[in-house]
Design a protein around this motif. Structure first.
Motif, PDB file in Angstrom:
ATOM      1  N   VAL A 239       0.838  -1.202   0.000  1.00 15.54           N
ATOM      2  CA  VAL A 239       0.000   0.000   0.000  1.00 15.54           C
ATOM      3  C   VAL A 239       0.871   1.250   0.000  1.00 15.54           C
ATOM      4  O   VAL A 239       0.637   2.189  -0.766  1.00 15.54           O
ATOM      5  CB  VAL A 239      -0.947  -0.018   1.233  1.00 15.54           C
ATOM      6  CG1 VAL A 239      -1.577   1.337   1.463  1.00 15.54           C
ATOM      7  CG2 VAL A 239      -2.019  -1.085   1.042  1.00 15.54           C
ATOM      8  N   GLU A 240       1.916   1.234   0.820  1.00 14.56           N
ATOM      9  CA  GLU A 240       2.769   2.422   0.882  1.00 14.56           C
ATOM     10  C   GLU A 240       3.491   2.638  -0.441  1.00 14.56           C
ATOM     11  O   GLU A 240       3.595   3.768  -0.915  1.00 14.56           O
ATOM     12  CB  GLU A 240       3.777   2.297   2.034  1.00 14.56           C
ATOM     13  CG  GLU A 240       4.482   3.620   2.270  1.00 14.56           C
ATOM     14  CD  GLU A 240       5.483   3.588   3.407  1.00 14.56           C
ATOM     15  OE1 GLU A 240       5.468   2.628   4.205  1.00 14.56           O
ATOM     16  OE2 GLU A 240       6.277   4.532   3.490  1.00 14.56           O
ATOM     17  N   PHE A 241       3.949   1.538  -1.043  1.00 24.11           N
ATOM     18  CA  PHE A 241       4.637   1.688  -2.319  1.00 24.11           C
ATOM     19  C   PHE A 241       3.680   2.243  -3.384  1.00 24.11           C
ATOM     20  O   PHE A 241       4.034   3.152  -4.138  1.00 24.11           O
ATOM     21  CB  PHE A 241       5.241   0.355  -2.787  1.00 24.11           C
ATOM     22  CG  PHE A 241       5.766   0.423  -4.177  1.00 24.11           C
ATOM     23  CD1 PHE A 241       6.877   1.200  -4.472  1.00 24.11           C
ATOM     24  CD2 PHE A 241       5.126  -0.240  -5.214  1.00 24.11           C
ATOM     25  CE1 PHE A 241       7.352   1.304  -5.766  1.00 24.11           C
ATOM     26  CE2 PHE A 241       5.593  -0.133  -6.513  1.00 24.11           C
ATOM     27  CZ  PHE A 241       6.702   0.638  -6.793  1.00 24.11           C
ATOM     28  N   SER A 242       2.442   1.717  -3.430  1.00 19.27           N
ATOM     29  CA  SER A 242       1.457   2.219  -4.406  1.00 19.27           C
ATOM     30  C   SER A 242       1.227   3.715  -4.199  1.00 19.27           C
ATOM     31  O   SER A 242       1.138   4.488  -5.164  1.00 19.27           O
ATOM     32  CB  SER A 242       0.110   1.505  -4.257  1.00 19.27           C
ATOM     33  OG  SER A 242       0.288   0.132  -4.262  1.00 19.27           O
ATOM     34  N   ALA A 243       1.121   4.105  -2.923  1.00 17.62           N
ATOM     35  CA  ALA A 243       0.860   5.513  -2.622  1.00 17.62           C
ATOM     36  C   ALA A 243       2.042   6.381  -3.048  1.00 17.62           C
ATOM     37  O   ALA A 243       1.868   7.454  -3.641  1.00 17.62           O
ATOM     38  CB  ALA A 243       0.602   5.667  -1.127  1.00 17.62           C
ATOM     39  N   GLU A 244       3.262   5.899  -2.775  1.00 19.84           N
ATOM     40  CA  GLU A 244       4.467   6.658  -3.152  1.00 19.84           C
ATOM     41  C   GLU A 244       4.540   6.800  -4.676  1.00 19.84           C
ATOM     42  O   GLU A 244       4.874   7.855  -5.194  1.00 19.84           O
ATOM     43  CB  GLU A 244       5.731   5.946  -2.648  1.00 19.84           C
ATOM     44  CG  GLU A 244       5.954   6.053  -1.142  1.00 19.84           C
ATOM     45  CD  GLU A 244       6.653   7.347  -0.727  1.00 19.84           C
ATOM     46  OE1 GLU A 244       7.003   8.160  -1.609  1.00 19.84           O
ATOM     47  OE2 GLU A 244       6.827   7.543   0.490  1.00 19.84           O
ATOM     48  N   LEU A 245       4.229   5.708  -5.379  1.00 20.01           N
ATOM     49  CA  LEU A 245       4.289   5.728  -6.842  1.00 20.01           C
ATOM     50  C   LEU A 245       3.245   6.709  -7.389  1.00 20.01           C
ATOM     51  O   LEU A 245       3.523   7.504  -8.287  1.00 20.01           O
ATOM     52  CB  LEU A 245       4.033   4.309  -7.376  1.00 20.01           C
ATOM     53  CG  LEU A 245       4.197   4.086  -8.862  1.00 20.01           C
ATOM     54  CD1 LEU A 245       5.614   4.430  -9.316  1.00 20.01           C
ATOM     55  CD2 LEU A 245       3.897   2.629  -9.231  1.00 20.01           C
ATOM     56  N   HIS A 246       2.058   6.665  -6.797  1.00 21.93           N
ATOM     57  CA  HIS A 246       1.001   7.578  -7.233  1.00 21.93           C
ATOM     58  C   HIS A 246       1.418   9.036  -7.016  1.00 21.93           C
ATOM     59  O   HIS A 246       1.222   9.886  -7.891  1.00 21.93           O
ATOM     60  CB  HIS A 246      -0.299   7.268  -6.481  1.00 21.93           C
ATOM     61  CG  HIS A 246      -1.388   8.219  -6.827  1.00 21.93           C
ATOM     62  ND1 HIS A 246      -1.689   9.307  -6.040  1.00 21.93           N
ATOM     63  CD2 HIS A 246      -2.217   8.290  -7.900  1.00 21.93           C
ATOM     64  CE1 HIS A 246      -2.666   9.987  -6.617  1.00 21.93           C
ATOM     65  NE2 HIS A 246      -3.004   9.390  -7.747  1.00 21.93           N
ATOM     66  N   ASP A 247       2.023   9.331  -5.871  1.00 19.91           N
ATOM     67  CA  ASP A 247       2.501  10.695  -5.604  1.00 19.91           C
ATOM     68  C   ASP A 247       3.512  11.133  -6.655  1.00 19.91           C
ATOM     69  O   ASP A 247       3.482  12.261  -7.132  1.00 19.91           O
ATOM     70  CB  ASP A 247       3.196  10.757  -4.232  1.00 19.91           C
ATOM     71  CG  ASP A 247       2.196  10.912  -3.095  1.00 19.91           C
ATOM     72  OD1 ASP A 247       0.982  10.938  -3.384  1.00 19.91           O
ATOM     73  OD2 ASP A 247       2.630  10.985  -1.933  1.00 19.91           O
ATOM     74  N   PHE A 248       4.389  10.201  -7.015  1.00 23.68           N
ATOM     75  CA  PHE A 248       5.418  10.514  -8.009  1.00 23.68           C
ATOM     76  C   PHE A 248       4.761  10.844  -9.359  1.00 23.68           C
ATOM     77  O   PHE A 248       5.128  11.813 -10.029  1.00 23.68           O
ATOM     78  CB  PHE A 248       6.364   9.305  -8.136  1.00 23.68           C
ATOM     79  CG  PHE A 248       7.464   9.482  -9.135  1.00 23.68           C
ATOM     80  CD1 PHE A 248       8.344  10.550  -9.039  1.00 23.68           C
ATOM     81  CD2 PHE A 248       7.636   8.576 -10.171  1.00 23.68           C
ATOM     82  CE1 PHE A 248       9.369  10.706  -9.956  1.00 23.68           C
ATOM     83  CE2 PHE A 248       8.652   8.729 -11.095  1.00 23.68           C
ATOM     84  CZ  PHE A 248       9.525   9.795 -10.994  1.00 23.68           C
TER      85      PHE A 248
END
Ligand code: FAD
Ligand code: MG
Length: 582
Positions: A239-248
């Motif tokens: 979940v955190e990785f998906s969120a970080e990728l989305h922010d990017f």
């Protein structure tokens, strides 16, 4: 020092360290004293300087050799808190640094640099006088108290070096490996997010996908495929990785790659019904809604059955059908499994049938003397109250009357709660103040209880037993706990615990390990974080994000890394993320 006592001390040293006699020269004796000339050779120097290594008769104590495998959360914490000169400590780990894993997802998109979250182990080794070997333990020979190690292959140095080491005490802190559940194609085609190199590889690959998709002569379909990022596993890391990728994508890619931005898609696959299922339901619901709003394609009930170079296939629970989708990049984050060296060790000590290595509450590996295991390597095999119920009852029933009065409990209540954490959990859950109240609620009165009533009252308690989560919080607390036990052993021969009160006479010298949960965070992107703190306290939003920044900054293991991470965060706020593929 009189000549006699000097002679005694020197000759006992020669006995213990015959090889050192070559370098020791007794050059001059005059009057009652003498001059001792010795080389810089470390063991001798240490033993002559440190009286802690001599017993009361002046005989040297052979230091016990403690071999620590791993320099991660539990190993680093153990080494940081260990302060007992009676041990000869040797560390073996293929990684010569400690890695602050909670910030690893931030490395995948360049919010934080990899070097900012690692702490070299050599500094700690020098400070503590421990020895370090950059190698991996490939085999534990428990019956001969030996380990077999192999150096890793360097980028410039070809070939590996192998060596054996013996130990008196072995500390297993090797962590775990990503679990693929033997899904075909995952090892070959998916990225993992476990080590610093993994995060850097993901970062390079994401940027590569955007550069590739920006090349001419590609169809729309091809661009869509290249920019389809699939994350497998709806736990905190996925979940955190998906969120970080989305922010990017939202904050940086829109500006840097405006032409291909419209083709990007993030899919998060979860086999269960919900993401973040270990968190409070409010957090799960918030995260699922937020991801939907953000345009992350969240698919629950979707189990990955195979990955090829171009497609990822899932079995959909609702329809039972296998669906395949093209992708550009897959990140696999579905949990952890035991490392091969631990699996092999489990076979040797009769734990081959278990999924995870088991220790007792003092973190001693069950069925093997002198071996301890910490962190993700093992779980604590919590004892059931029901197994010991007769012993507990007899202990409290001092007069052998067959019945217990309230005051009889006072002597054992503390021990029961200490030894069986499930009792405390049960009391808390049922809003009962103490065991006497539990007996009262079970029996309707408070006066006398016989063994049957006692059993009845405590019969539900074991249902509260839970394995501790595989987290840095647990690992670091276990490392600290074990180091403190080792520090307290006045002489190395003593074991870290005494006989159990319920099984034998006497009280154990060291309390069993008790985990204290300080709360958990789930960063959800867009400067919003969900926090679940002790006492059922849930907070979601921007304020928790600031709490997250401050907690993680404070938990970093050195001022150097703290400064680096804070400057990375500041740089990101001011200049955005770095998108160069170096
Ligand atoms: P590790 O920290 O994994 O350390 C294992 C060590 O053993 C390493 O140094 C490794 O090189 C070494 N080793 C491996 N094999 C061998 C061998 N054969 N011989 C010798 N040495 C060996 N937990 C939290 O509490 N909060 C978080 O926010 C959080 N976020 C996370 C994010 C990510 C991306 C990941 C991957 C994990 C996260 N965790 C978090 C979990 C946490 O990192 C682990 O629970 C923790 O690292 C376990 O500590 P450990 O000491 O058991 O193992
Ligand atoms: Mg762990």
């Amino acid at each position: 020092m009189s000549f006699h006592s000097f002679y005694q001390r020197a000759s006992s040293l020669f006995k213990a360290y015959p090889s050192t006699s070559k370098i020791l020269l007794l050059s001059t004796f005059s009057g009652g004293g003498g001059v001792l000339v010795y080389s810089d050779s470390n063991p001798l120097k240490r033993i002559l300087h440190a009286d802690a290594t001599l017993d009361s008769d002046g005989n040297p104590i052979r230091k016990k050799k403690v071999v620590v495998l791993g320099s991660g959360w539990s190993g680093y914490s153990f080494l940081s808190y260990l302060n007992n000169p009676n041990y000869d400590v040797q560390v073996v780990s293929p990684r010569n640094f400690f890695l602050f894993t909670p910030l690893l997802p931030s490395v995948t998109n360049g919010t934080v640099e990899a070097r900012s979250i690692v702490e070299p182990i050599r500094g700690l080794m020098r400070k503590k006088g421990f020895e370090y070997k950059e190698a991996e333990c490939v085999k534990i020979d428990a019956s001969n108290k030996k380990i077999h190690c192999r150096s890793k292959e360097g980028s410039s140095l070809k070939g590996t070096t192998e060596f054996d080491m013996d130990y008196d005490i072995l500390i297993l802190a090797v962590g775990a490996k990503p679990n693929t559940f033997n899904t075909p194609g995952v090892e070959e085609h998916a990225y993992f997010l476990k080590e610093a190199e993994d995060a850097l590889n993901i970062r390079h690959s994401v940027i590569d996908c955007f550069e590739r998709a920006s090349l001419p002569n590609l169809t729309e379909e091809e661009r869509k495929k290249i920019l389809h990022f699939v994350v497998v596993g709806g736990g905190p890391t996925g979940v955190e990785f998906s969120a970080e990728l989305h922010d990017f994508l939202v904050q940086d890619v829109a500006k840097i790659y405006p032409k291909v931005q419209e083709f990007t898609k993030i899919t998060l696959l979860e086999a269960g019904d919900h993401i973040l299922n270990m968190f409070d339901k409010r957090i799960t619901a918030f995260a699922e809604e937020k991801f939907q709003r953000d345009g992350i394609d969240l698919k629950t009930g979707s189990m990955v059955v195979g990955v090829t170079a171009d497609e990822i296939s899932t079995k959909e629970r609702e329809t039972g059908k296998i669906v395949s989708e093209p992708y550009g990049m897959v990140v696999w984050s579905t949990g952890i499994g035991s490392r091969p060296v631990i699996k092999d060790f489990m076979q040797q000590i009769g734990q081959g049938q278990r999924r995870v290595l088991a220790t007792d509450e003092w973190l001693r590996v069950e069925g093997c003397d002198g071996v301890y295991a910490l962190g993700d390597t093992a779980t604590i095999n919590q004892r059931r109250v029901m197994e010991d119920i007769a012993a507990i009852f007899n202990k409290a029933d001092k007069g052998n009357t067959g019945t217990l009065k309230k005051k009889d409990f006072n002597s054992v209540v503390k021990d029961i709660c200490q030894r069986y954490p499930q009792v405390e959990l049960y009391l808390k859950k049922n809003k009962l103040k103490n065991i006497a109240n539990l007996l009262k609620s079970a029996n309707g009165e408070d006066t006398q209880v016989n063994i049957e009533k006692f059993k009845q009252a405590l019969s539900e308690v074991d249902s509260q037993m839970k394995n501790l989560p595989a987290t840095a919080q647990v690992a670091s607390q276990q490392g600290k706990y074990l180091a403190k036990c080792f520090n307290k052993m006045e002489k190395c021969e003593k074991k870290p615990e005494g006989p159990l009160r319920f099984r034998g006479e006497g009280r154990h010298r060291f309390q069993p390990f008790r985990y204290r949960h300080f709360g958990s965070f789930a960063p959800l992107g867009g400067e919003q974080t969900a926090a679940e703190l002790p006492g059922d306290w849930v907070s979601i939003g921007h304020s928790s994000q600031w709490l997250w920044y401050s907690v993680y900054a404070s938990k970093l293991v050195s001022w150097r890394t703290r400064m680096l991470v804070i400057s990375d965060w500041t740089r990101r706020f001011v200049f955005g993320r770095d998108s160069s593929s170096i």
